[in-house]
Design a protein around this motif. Sequence first.
Motif, PDB file in Angstrom:
ATOM      1  N   UNK A 135      -4.430 -46.984 -19.475  1.00  0.00           N
ATOM      2  CA  UNK A 135      -3.423 -45.583 -19.321  1.00  0.00           C
ATOM      3  C   UNK A 135      -4.269 -44.489 -19.180  1.00  0.00           C
ATOM      4  N   UNK A 136      -5.247 -44.432 -19.823  1.00  0.00           N
ATOM      5  CA  UNK A 136      -6.003 -43.284 -19.247  1.00  0.00           C
ATOM      6  C   UNK A 136      -6.660 -43.060 -18.078  1.00  0.00           C
ATOM      7  N   UNK A 157      -1.523 -42.165 -17.467  1.00  0.00           N
ATOM      8  CA  UNK A 157      -0.362 -42.187 -18.052  1.00  0.00           C
ATOM      9  C   UNK A 157       0.082 -40.864 -18.871  1.00  0.00           C
ATOM     10  N   UNK A 158       1.356 -40.621 -18.773  1.00  0.00           N
ATOM     11  CA  UNK A 158       2.279 -39.495 -19.478  1.00  0.00           C
ATOM     12  C   UNK A 158       3.450 -39.950 -19.993  1.00  0.00           C
ATOM     13  N   UNK A 216      -4.954 -38.465 -27.073  1.00  0.00           N
ATOM     14  CA  UNK A 216      -4.156 -38.892 -25.990  1.00  0.00           C
ATOM     15  C   UNK A 216      -3.392 -40.097 -26.019  1.00  0.00           C
ATOM     16  N   UNK A 217      -4.408 -41.321 -26.357  1.00  0.00           N
ATOM     17  CA  UNK A 217      -3.887 -42.517 -26.257  1.00  0.00           C
ATOM     18  C   UNK A 217      -2.825 -42.682 -27.507  1.00  0.00           C
ATOM     19  N   UNK A 229       0.905 -41.607 -26.633  1.00  0.00           N
ATOM     20  CA  UNK A 229       1.574 -42.699 -25.590  1.00  0.00           C
ATOM     21  C   UNK A 229       2.542 -43.402 -26.238  1.00  0.00           C
ATOM     22  N   UNK A 230       3.619 -43.559 -25.835  1.00  0.00           N
ATOM     23  CA  UNK A 230       4.550 -44.281 -26.351  1.00  0.00           C
ATOM     24  C   UNK A 230       4.359 -45.546 -25.747  1.00  0.00           C
ATOM     25  N   UNK A 231       4.627 -46.742 -26.546  1.00  0.00           N
ATOM     26  CA  UNK A 231       4.428 -48.116 -25.865  1.00  0.00           C
ATOM     27  C   UNK A 231       5.714 -48.791 -26.081  1.00  0.00           C
TER      28      UNK A 231
END
Length: 114
Positions: free
Chosen positions: A47-48, A52-53, A87-88, A91-93
């Motif tokens: 993701x990083x 990923x946004x 940041x992680x 993020x929505x998963x």
Amino acid sequence: SASMGLGADLTTAAEVLAAAKLNMNNAARVTLNIFRRQLGQVMGDLAITNHAKGGVFIAGGVATKNPWIFDDVFFDGFNSGGRFSEHRKSLRIFLYQNDSFGLIGSANALTFGG
């Protein structure tokens, strides 16, 4: 694992998942927790890496058939990213549960030039 008293009578991934889900085998539980944490860490790293946004989408057969594996152990792994942890965590998963995911992707590739 036998020397640690964990038991080692499971031979397939499906057997390990089933035993871990029912908490029937310590080796299966330990193995699944290692898998969950590592999966979360790798997904967080990707993701990083991919900037990923909007979120992260999980798809595929194992995920669709075993949504219960995405628990606190998975999220702890996903969110552990050193200076990127915040940041992680932001993020929505999403767990994409569609048995036809591969066919949809193939159709999109053919239609839109993938």
